[in-house]
Design a protein around this motif. Structure first.
Motif, PDB file in Angstrom:
ATOM      1  N   LYS A   1      -7.673  16.264  23.494  1.00  0.00           N
ATOM      2  CA  LYS A   1      -7.135  17.588  23.853  1.00  0.00           C
ATOM      3  C   LYS A   1      -7.789  18.711  23.049  1.00  0.00           C
ATOM      4  N   THR A   2      -7.883  18.550  21.740  1.00  0.00           N
ATOM      5  CA  THR A   2      -8.427  19.613  20.901  1.00  0.00           C
ATOM      6  C   THR A   2      -9.888  19.876  21.254  1.00  0.00           C
ATOM      7  N   LEU A   3     -10.681  18.828  21.390  1.00  0.00           N
ATOM      8  CA  LEU A   3     -12.080  19.000  21.746  1.00  0.00           C
ATOM      9  C   LEU A   3     -12.223  19.573  23.159  1.00  0.00           C
ATOM     10  N   THR A   4     -11.258  19.321  24.010  1.00  0.00           N
ATOM     11  CA  THR A   4     -11.292  19.893  25.357  1.00  0.00           C
ATOM     12  C   THR A   4     -11.407  21.407  25.284  1.00  0.00           C
ATOM     13  N   ALA A   5     -10.563  22.027  24.487  1.00  0.00           N
ATOM     14  CA  ALA A   5     -10.590  23.486  24.354  1.00  0.00           C
ATOM     15  C   ALA A   5     -11.759  23.944  23.483  1.00  0.00           C
ATOM     16  N   PHE A   6     -11.990  23.273  22.372  1.00  0.00           N
ATOM     17  CA  PHE A   6     -13.056  23.684  21.466  1.00  0.00           C
ATOM     18  C   PHE A   6     -14.425  23.630  22.150  1.00  0.00           C
ATOM     19  N   LEU A   7     -14.695  22.577  22.925  1.00  0.00           N
ATOM     20  CA  LEU A   7     -16.019  22.446  23.514  1.00  0.00           C
ATOM     21  C   LEU A   7     -16.294  23.571  24.496  1.00  0.00           C
TER      22      LEU A   7
ATOM     23  N   ARG B   1     -13.538  17.376  12.444  1.00  0.00           N
ATOM     24  CA  ARG B   1     -13.849  16.490  13.568  1.00  0.00           C
ATOM     25  C   ARG B   1     -14.212  17.239  14.845  1.00  0.00           C
ATOM     26  N   ASN B   2     -13.498  18.304  15.131  1.00  0.00           N
ATOM     27  CA  ASN B   2     -13.651  18.962  16.427  1.00  0.00           C
ATOM     28  C   ASN B   2     -14.437  20.265  16.390  1.00  0.00           C
ATOM     29  N   LEU B   3     -14.841  20.710  15.212  1.00  0.00           N
ATOM     30  CA  LEU B   3     -15.653  21.921  15.125  1.00  0.00           C
ATOM     31  C   LEU B   3     -16.943  21.687  14.338  1.00  0.00           C
ATOM     32  N   GLU B   4     -16.839  21.255  13.099  1.00  0.00           N
ATOM     33  CA  GLU B   4     -18.039  21.122  12.282  1.00  0.00           C
ATOM     34  C   GLU B   4     -18.988  20.063  12.834  1.00  0.00           C
ATOM     35  N   GLY B   5     -18.453  18.922  13.268  1.00  0.00           N
ATOM     36  CA  GLY B   5     -19.293  17.871  13.853  1.00  0.00           C
ATOM     37  C   GLY B   5     -19.987  18.341  15.115  1.00  0.00           C
ATOM     38  N   PRO B   6     -19.241  18.856  16.090  1.00  0.00           N
ATOM     39  CA  PRO B   6     -19.896  19.367  17.296  1.00  0.00           C
ATOM     40  C   PRO B   6     -20.884  20.499  17.012  1.00  0.00           C
ATOM     41  N   LEU B   7     -20.531  21.413  16.105  1.00  0.00           N
ATOM     42  CA  LEU B   7     -21.445  22.519  15.790  1.00  0.00           C
ATOM     43  C   LEU B   7     -22.782  22.008  15.266  1.00  0.00           C
TER      44      LEU B   7
ATOM     45  N   THR C   1      -8.590  29.867  34.554  1.00  0.00           N
ATOM     46  CA  THR C   1      -7.177  29.604  34.777  1.00  0.00           C
ATOM     47  C   THR C   1      -6.512  29.233  33.455  1.00  0.00           C
ATOM     48  N   SER C   2      -5.353  29.812  33.162  1.00  0.00           N
ATOM     49  CA  SER C   2      -4.601  29.390  31.980  1.00  0.00           C
ATOM     50  C   SER C   2      -4.295  27.910  32.142  1.00  0.00           C
ATOM     51  N   THR C   3      -4.589  27.140  31.116  1.00  0.00           N
ATOM     52  CA  THR C   3      -4.510  25.687  31.244  1.00  0.00           C
ATOM     53  C   THR C   3      -3.743  25.095  30.074  1.00  0.00           C
ATOM     54  N   LEU C   4      -2.749  24.306  30.377  1.00  0.00           N
ATOM     55  CA  LEU C   4      -2.006  23.553  29.370  1.00  0.00           C
ATOM     56  C   LEU C   4      -2.427  22.098  29.502  1.00  0.00           C
ATOM     57  N   VAL C   5      -2.905  21.520  28.404  1.00  0.00           N
ATOM     58  CA  VAL C   5      -3.331  20.130  28.408  1.00  0.00           C
ATOM     59  C   VAL C   5      -2.279  19.325  27.650  1.00  0.00           C
ATOM     60  N   ALA C   6      -1.575  18.480  28.364  1.00  0.00           N
ATOM     61  CA  ALA C   6      -0.568  17.612  27.764  1.00  0.00           C
ATOM     62  C   ALA C   6      -1.031  16.179  27.953  1.00  0.00           C
ATOM     63  N   ALA C   7      -1.340  15.526  26.838  1.00  0.00           N
ATOM     64  CA  ALA C   7      -1.856  14.163  26.894  1.00  0.00           C
ATOM     65  C   ALA C   7      -1.549  13.493  25.565  1.00  0.00           C
ATOM     66  N   PRO C   8      -1.632  12.167  25.508  1.00  0.00           N
ATOM     67  CA  PRO C   8      -1.318  11.448  24.269  1.00  0.00           C
ATOM     68  C   PRO C   8      -2.281  11.801  23.126  1.00  0.00           C
ATOM     69  N   THR C   9      -1.845  11.519  21.913  1.00  0.00           N
ATOM     70  CA  THR C   9      -2.686  11.679  20.736  1.00  0.00           C
ATOM     71  C   THR C   9      -3.960  10.872  20.923  1.00  0.00           C
ATOM     72  N   GLY C  10      -5.078  11.462  20.528  1.00  0.00           N
ATOM     73  CA  GLY C  10      -6.354  10.766  20.628  1.00  0.00           C
ATOM     74  C   GLY C  10      -7.018  10.860  21.985  1.00  0.00           C
ATOM     75  N   SER C  11      -6.498  11.717  22.849  1.00  0.00           N
ATOM     76  CA  SER C  11      -7.040  11.812  24.208  1.00  0.00           C
ATOM     77  C   SER C  11      -8.080  12.919  24.356  1.00  0.00           C
TER      78      SER C  11
ATOM     79  N   PRO D   1     -16.343  11.696  29.209  1.00  0.00           N
ATOM     80  CA  PRO D   1     -15.179  12.558  28.976  1.00  0.00           C
ATOM     81  C   PRO D   1     -13.886  11.779  29.216  1.00  0.00           C
ATOM     82  N   THR D   2     -12.850  12.155  28.494  1.00  0.00           N
ATOM     83  CA  THR D   2     -11.541  11.543  28.722  1.00  0.00           C
ATOM     84  C   THR D   2     -10.936  12.112  30.007  1.00  0.00           C
ATOM     85  N   ASP D   3      -9.895  11.485  30.467  1.00  0.00           N
ATOM     86  CA  ASP D   3      -9.212  11.971  31.664  1.00  0.00           C
ATOM     87  C   ASP D   3      -8.720  13.401  31.457  1.00  0.00           C
ATOM     88  N   ALA D   4      -8.170  13.674  30.279  1.00  0.00           N
ATOM     89  CA  ALA D   4      -7.681  15.031  29.983  1.00  0.00           C
ATOM     90  C   ALA D   4      -8.823  16.043  30.071  1.00  0.00           C
ATOM     91  N   GLN D   5      -9.983  15.692  29.534  1.00  0.00           N
ATOM     92  CA  GLN D   5     -11.124  16.599  29.573  1.00  0.00           C
ATOM     93  C   GLN D   5     -11.618  16.810  31.006  1.00  0.00           C
TER      94      GLN D   5
END
Length: 126
Positions: free
Chosen positions: A55-61, A99-105, A43-53, A28-32
Motif C-alpha cells: 500500500k505505501t509503495l503504491t502511493a509513493f511510487l 524501505r519505501n522512499l530511500e530504496g526506490p529513490l 481519482t481520489s483513491t483509498l487503498v485498503a489491503a492487508p499489511t505487506g501488500s 505488482p501486488t493486487d493492491a498496486q
C-alpha cells in the motif's frame, strides 16, 4: 475499486521508474494493480489491503514518478519546495522512509544514470 486493467500497470510509469520496480519485485501486488490506474487518472483513491501488500509503495511510487517526470522536464532540477506530505504513525515512519522512499529513490537514480538521463535529486525529510 474495479477489477485490474488488462493493460500493464507499469506501462504508465516513466521507464526508469518501471525498470527499477521490475528489477526489484516479481510483479505488482493486487493492491498496486488496482490502485495505480485510479491514482494516475487523478481519482481520489483509498487503498485498503492487508499489511505487506504494498500500500505505501503504491502511493509513493506514483509520487516519485511524478517528481521524476517534473525533474526531467526541467533539465534535472526540481523547485526547492515540498511536493508530497506523508502522514504515518511515528513508529512506522522510519521504516517507511527507508524501505519505501530511500530504496526506490536510489534505484530510480541508478536507472536514470543507466539511461543517460539527468540525475534528479529528490530529498526526504522528517
Amino acid at each position: 475499486m474495479n477489477a485490474p486493467s488488462a493493460v500493464d500497470p507499469l506501462a504508465t510509469f516513466h521507464p526508469a521508474v518501471a525498470a527499477w520496480f521490475e528489477s526489484t519485485f516479481n510483479a505488482p501486488t493486487d493492491a498496486q494493480m488496482r490502485a495505480w490506474p485510479h491514482i494516475r487518472s487523478g481519482t481520489s483513491t483509498l487503498v485498503a489491503a492487508p499489511t505487506g501488500s504494498g500500500k505505501t509503495l503504491t502511493a509513493f511510487l506514483w509520487a516519485l514518478d511524478e517528481l521524476v517526470r517534473d525533474g526531467l522536464a526541467h533539465e534535472g532540477e526540481l523547485r526547492d519546495e515540498t511536493y508530497v506530505v506523508y502522514v504515518s504513525p511515528l513508529k512506522a515512519l522510519s521504516n517507511d522512509i527507508r524501505r519505501n522512499l530511500e530504496g526506490p529513490l536510489a534505484g530510480i537514480r541508478d536507472e536514470l544514470r543507466a539511461m543517460g538521463l539527468p540525475d534528479i535529486e529528490i530529498r526526504t525529510s522528517v
